[in-house]
Design a protein around this motif. Structure first.
Motif, short mmCIF file in Angstrom:
data_model
loop_
_atom_site.label_atom_id
_atom_site.label_comp_id
_atom_site.label_asym_id
_atom_site.label_seq_id
_atom_site.Cartn_x
_atom_site.Cartn_y
_atom_site.Cartn_z
N THR A 112 -0.52 -0.03 8.16
CA THR A 112 -1.18 -1.34 8.27
C THR A 112 -1.25 -1.81 9.73
O THR A 112 -2.23 -2.43 10.13
CB THR A 112 -0.47 -2.38 7.39
N ASP A 116 -4.79 -2.56 11.64
CA ASP A 116 -5.10 -3.76 12.41
C ASP A 116 -5.63 -3.40 13.80
O ASP A 116 -6.46 -4.12 14.36
CB ASP A 116 -3.85 -4.63 12.59
N LYS A 123 -7.30 2.93 8.81
CA LYS A 123 -8.23 2.08 8.07
C LYS A 123 -8.73 2.78 6.81
O LYS A 123 -8.89 2.15 5.76
CB LYS A 123 -9.41 1.69 8.97
N CYS A 126 -6.05 2.45 4.23
CA CYS A 126 -6.03 1.07 3.71
C CYS A 126 -7.21 0.84 2.77
O CYS A 126 -7.05 0.24 1.69
CB CYS A 126 -6.08 0.08 4.86
N LEU A 157 1.94 -6.13 0.95
CA LEU A 157 0.63 -5.61 1.33
C LEU A 157 -0.47 -6.65 1.17
O LEU A 157 -1.40 -6.72 1.98
CB LEU A 157 0.30 -4.37 0.50
N THR A 161 -0.11 -8.78 5.65
CA THR A 161 -0.85 -7.85 6.51
C THR A 161 -2.14 -8.53 6.96
O THR A 161 -2.47 -9.63 6.50
CB THR A 161 -1.17 -6.55 5.78
N PHE A 164 -5.48 -5.03 5.99
CA PHE A 164 -5.34 -4.69 4.57
C PHE A 164 -5.64 -5.91 3.70
O PHE A 164 -6.43 -5.84 2.76
CB PHE A 164 -3.93 -4.17 4.30
#
Length: 203
Positions: A112, A116, A123, A126, A157, A161, A164
């Motif tokens: 995560t 970001d 990504k 995610c 999650l 986050t 996510f």
């Protein structure tokens, strides 16, 4: 699941999505009909969970080690955290740790964090996990047919986050535009006490 549902909605109907080490979506409607989607355990994969993210982080690291993936800050951090030197190290690691679900789930913050930061591999992991969570929530809605669906999201999650969580909310809204989403108002254990003391009727 009942406790987690009560932790956010304070009523007898709605949907809860739990996404932590494991995952499950669960709902109850005004007729007391219930439905569960997911929640089959780590051997099935717990798709959308921190375990799922951790396992896919290990897979990404193995691909970087043998040049199937580029070496990025994300894959490098996973490799360094697990002290891999060559791709075959993954074999030995998984032989020992495959069922150590909490340890594998502990890799999720690496995913995560780099999601970001825009890492394409993080990504992608995610995005795949979010798709599974949305699929589970939609499965509960199709079965229970809420007129005004409400969802409480429990677990790191979906609450703590950035990429996510934002992706999860965005995809939920695309699939269920009428959905209202809440964070827990109580810890699930306190919600359980309320359920017990008030016979499922909240003050």
């Amino acid at each position: 699941m009942e406790n987690a549902l009560a932790s956010g909605l304070f009523e007898d109907e709605g949907i809860v999505l739990i996404s932590g080490t494991g995952m499950v979506a669960y709902g109850k409607n005004k007729f007391s009909e219930t439905h569960k989607a997911g929640g089959l355990g780590y051997k099935e994969g717990d798709l959308g969970s921190a375990y799922d993210l951790g396992l896919k982080a290990i897979q990404a690291a193995s691909r970087a080690l043998d040049n199937r993936y580029d070496m990025t800050p994300f894959t490098k951090e996973v490799i360094e955290t697990l002290r891999f030197n060559i791709s075959n190290d993954v074999i030995d690691f998984m032989e020992v740790n495959r069922e150590n679900r909490t340890f594998i789930a502990s890799l999720a913050p690496i995913v995560t964090k780099h999601g970001d930061l825009g890492d394409e591999y993080a990504k992608e992991i995610c995005d795949s996990a979010v798709d599974e969570l949305v699929l589970a929530v939609c499965a509960v809605q199709r079965r229970l047919q809420f007129e005004h669906p409400q969802l409480v999201i429990v677990g790191t999650l979906g609450n703590d986050t950035h990429y996510f969580r934002n992706t999860l909310f965005s995809k939920l809204m695309v699939s269920m535009p009428e959905l209202e989403v809440f964070s827990p108002k109580l810890e699930p254990n306190l919600a359980a006490c309320n359920l017990s003391l008030n016979n499922s009727v909240f003050f």
